[in-house]
Scaffold this motif. Structure first.
Motif, mmCIF file in Angstrom:
data_model
loop_
_atom_site.group_PDB
_atom_site.id
_atom_site.type_symbol
_atom_site.label_atom_id
_atom_site.label_comp_id
_atom_site.label_asym_id
_atom_site.label_seq_id
_atom_site.Cartn_x
_atom_site.Cartn_y
_atom_site.Cartn_z
ATOM 1 N N PHE A 7 -11.545 14.150 35.953
ATOM 2 C CA PHE A 7 -11.405 12.811 35.397
ATOM 3 C C PHE A 7 -10.473 12.997 33.980
ATOM 4 C CE2 PHE A 7 -15.271 14.347 33.253
ATOM 5 C CZ PHE A 7 -15.017 13.990 32.135
ATOM 6 N N ILE A 8 -9.825 11.671 33.455
ATOM 7 C CA ILE A 8 -9.115 12.038 32.397
ATOM 8 C C ILE A 8 -9.520 10.813 31.474
ATOM 9 C CG2 ILE A 8 -6.677 11.473 31.666
ATOM 10 C CD1 ILE A 8 -5.740 12.425 34.352
ATOM 11 N N TYR A 9 -9.640 10.936 30.171
ATOM 12 C CA TYR A 9 -9.683 10.110 28.893
ATOM 13 C C TYR A 9 -8.586 9.978 28.278
ATOM 14 C CZ TYR A 9 -11.776 7.983 24.780
ATOM 15 O OH TYR A 9 -12.193 7.249 23.560
ATOM 16 N N ARG A 51 -2.772 11.919 39.554
ATOM 17 C CA ARG A 51 -2.875 12.572 40.823
ATOM 18 C C ARG A 51 -4.197 12.726 41.320
ATOM 19 N NH1 ARG A 51 -0.635 18.976 41.155
ATOM 20 N NH2 ARG A 51 -0.222 18.927 43.360
ATOM 21 N N GLY A 52 -4.739 11.089 41.318
ATOM 22 C CA GLY A 52 -5.993 10.893 42.206
ATOM 23 C C GLY A 52 -7.207 11.144 41.214
ATOM 24 N N LYS A 53 -7.002 11.409 39.980
ATOM 25 C CA LYS A 53 -8.269 11.392 39.023
ATOM 26 C C LYS A 53 -8.496 10.185 38.530
ATOM 27 C CE LYS A 53 -7.605 16.597 37.522
ATOM 28 N NZ LYS A 53 -7.704 17.441 36.460
ATOM 29 N N TYR A 54 -9.974 9.902 38.220
ATOM 30 C CA TYR A 54 -10.300 8.948 37.690
ATOM 31 C C TYR A 54 -10.040 8.776 36.254
ATOM 32 C CZ TYR A 54 -13.707 4.963 36.949
ATOM 33 O OH TYR A 54 -14.173 3.636 36.558
ATOM 34 N N ALA A 55 -9.356 7.870 35.627
ATOM 35 C CA ALA A 55 -9.057 7.780 34.225
ATOM 36 C C ALA A 55 -9.883 6.361 33.510
ATOM 37 C CB ALA A 55 -7.599 7.642 33.998
ATOM 38 N N PHE A 56 -10.169 6.932 32.365
ATOM 39 C CA PHE A 56 -10.859 5.688 31.661
ATOM 40 C C PHE A 56 -10.291 5.546 30.166
ATOM 41 C CE2 PHE A 56 -13.976 9.170 31.210
ATOM 42 C CZ PHE A 56 -14.018 9.433 29.744
ATOM 43 N N TYR A 178 -5.613 3.609 33.454
ATOM 44 C CA TYR A 178 -7.099 3.540 33.596
ATOM 45 C C TYR A 178 -7.543 2.656 34.745
ATOM 46 C CZ TYR A 178 -5.641 -0.581 30.921
ATOM 47 O OH TYR A 178 -5.311 -1.756 30.339
ATOM 48 N N ASP A 179 -8.662 3.271 35.266
ATOM 49 C CA ASP A 179 -9.621 2.734 36.170
ATOM 50 C C ASP A 179 -10.809 1.922 35.454
ATOM 51 O OD1 ASP A 179 -8.386 3.994 38.605
ATOM 52 O OD2 ASP A 179 -8.779 5.829 37.518
ATOM 53 N N GLN A 180 -10.974 2.219 34.171
ATOM 54 C CA GLN A 180 -12.157 1.561 33.619
ATOM 55 C C GLN A 180 -11.807 1.713 32.347
ATOM 56 O OE1 GLN A 180 -16.062 2.707 34.648
ATOM 57 N NE2 GLN A 180 -17.000 1.469 33.364
ATOM 58 N N VAL A 181 -12.210 0.684 31.399
ATOM 59 C CA VAL A 181 -12.074 0.520 29.830
ATOM 60 C C VAL A 181 -13.497 0.184 29.304
ATOM 61 C CG1 VAL A 181 -11.262 -0.731 28.411
ATOM 62 C CG2 VAL A 181 -9.673 -0.229 30.325
ATOM 63 N N PHE A 182 -13.905 0.811 28.452
ATOM 64 C CA PHE A 182 -15.298 0.660 27.813
ATOM 65 C C PHE A 182 -14.804 0.015 26.483
ATOM 66 C CE2 PHE A 182 -16.054 4.529 30.172
ATOM 67 C CZ PHE A 182 -17.027 4.108 31.048
ATOM 68 N N LYS A 183 -15.721 -0.996 25.925
ATOM 69 C CA LYS A 183 -15.386 -1.458 24.930
ATOM 70 C C LYS A 183 -16.174 -0.907 23.787
ATOM 71 C CE LYS A 183 -14.399 -6.411 26.270
ATOM 72 N NZ LYS A 183 -14.515 -7.796 26.225
ATOM 73 N N SER A 184 -15.692 -0.459 22.696
ATOM 74 C CA SER A 184 -16.373 0.161 21.570
ATOM 75 C C SER A 184 -17.720 -0.683 21.167
ATOM 76 C CB SER A 184 -15.410 0.397 20.348
ATOM 77 O OG SER A 184 -14.988 -0.963 19.693
#
Length: 257
Positions: A7-9, A51-56, A178-184
């Motif tokens: 994954f990637i942050y 490259r196919g990795k999940y990113a958030f 990004y595939d997903q976003v987290f709110k602080s």
């Protein structure tokens, strides 16, 4: 951008990124494959992107973000471009923008200056935000968020492609990596749930639940705030200034003052 094996942050500063980075160090065995803090993914992977990795990514209420950024700049005078402000304006000039003893007045001066292209060009030495035409309508927070979360921002975020706020929002929707976003504001709960639900998928340690219980308290705000809440720093004028210039963040993530 902090890249691990699976994954990637996309780590935007002042959105809980230090908190998430610290947790990931404990939750993942081994070091990141690539680590270019607060930089776009294409700086570390110019040809392969995800490259196919999940990113958030992480995001924050923009009115709150500006107060935190201002306060943190007083605590850390070399952060970001603010060292240039101090270099150009000198101690007396820069104190008007970074005066902890007069927080409401000083924050107002700083926020208006950050929305003034002429001021930016005169003090932000070599910083891309001072040179782009986007600073006429796009707030610094939205600009930085776009740079961290979309590909090749130096090429794609030019006047030929983005000429107004609607263009910016359309670009972000189309190219966000990004595939997903987290709110602080709900980061501890949401990120902990994410880790536990994806333990095997992303290679989190088998004892992730214990690690989270011991190391995932409410994220700390490392800025020097003197007023009770971020709302106390704002007048109606300043509230509308952020609402206009950071409409991208507000609309995409449903924030309210």
């Amino acid at each position: 951008m902090i890249e691990y094996e699976k994954f990637i942050y996309l780590d935007m500063y002042k959105t809980g990124s230090t908190y998430v980075d610290s947790l990931l160090r404990k939750l993942i065995k081994g070091k990141p494959l690539r680590r270019t803090r607060h930089a776009p993914i294409t700086k570390g992977r110019p040809f392969f992107w995800k490259r196919g990795k999940y990113a958030f990514a992480t995001v924050r209420n923009p009115w709150d973000w500006y107060v935190s950024m201002w306060a943190y700049s007083i605590k850390q005078p070399n952060v970001l471009f603010f060292r240039d402000v101090r270099t150009v304006l000198g101690p007396e000039g820069s104190k008007k923008l970074f005066d902890a003893e007069n927080p409401k007045e000083s924050f107002a001066v700083w926020l208006r200056a950050l929305a003034d292209p002429a001021f930016l060009n005169s003090v932000m030495i070599g910083h891309p935000y001072s040179k782009t035409s986007l600073n006429k309508f796009l707030g610094f927070y939205s600009y930085r968020f776009m740079r961290v979360t979309t590909p090749h921002p130096a090429l794609a975020m030019g006047w030929w492609n983005i000429r107004n706020m609607d263009h910016a929002i359309r670009h972000q929707k189309r190219w966000a990596l990004y595939d997903q976003v987290f709110k602080s504001e709900t980061l501890t709960e949401e990120f902990s749930q994410f880790v536990l639900e994806n333990r095997k998928r992303f290679g989190f340690r088998h004892n992730a639940e214990r690690i989270l219980a011991e190391n995932a308290p409410t994220p700390k705000n490392t800025s020097n705030r003197t007023l009770s809440t971020y709302r106390d720093y704002y007048t109606d004028e300043l509230r509308e200034l952020v609402a206009s210039r950071d409409r991208l963040i507000i609309e995409l993530f449903g924030y309210e003052f």
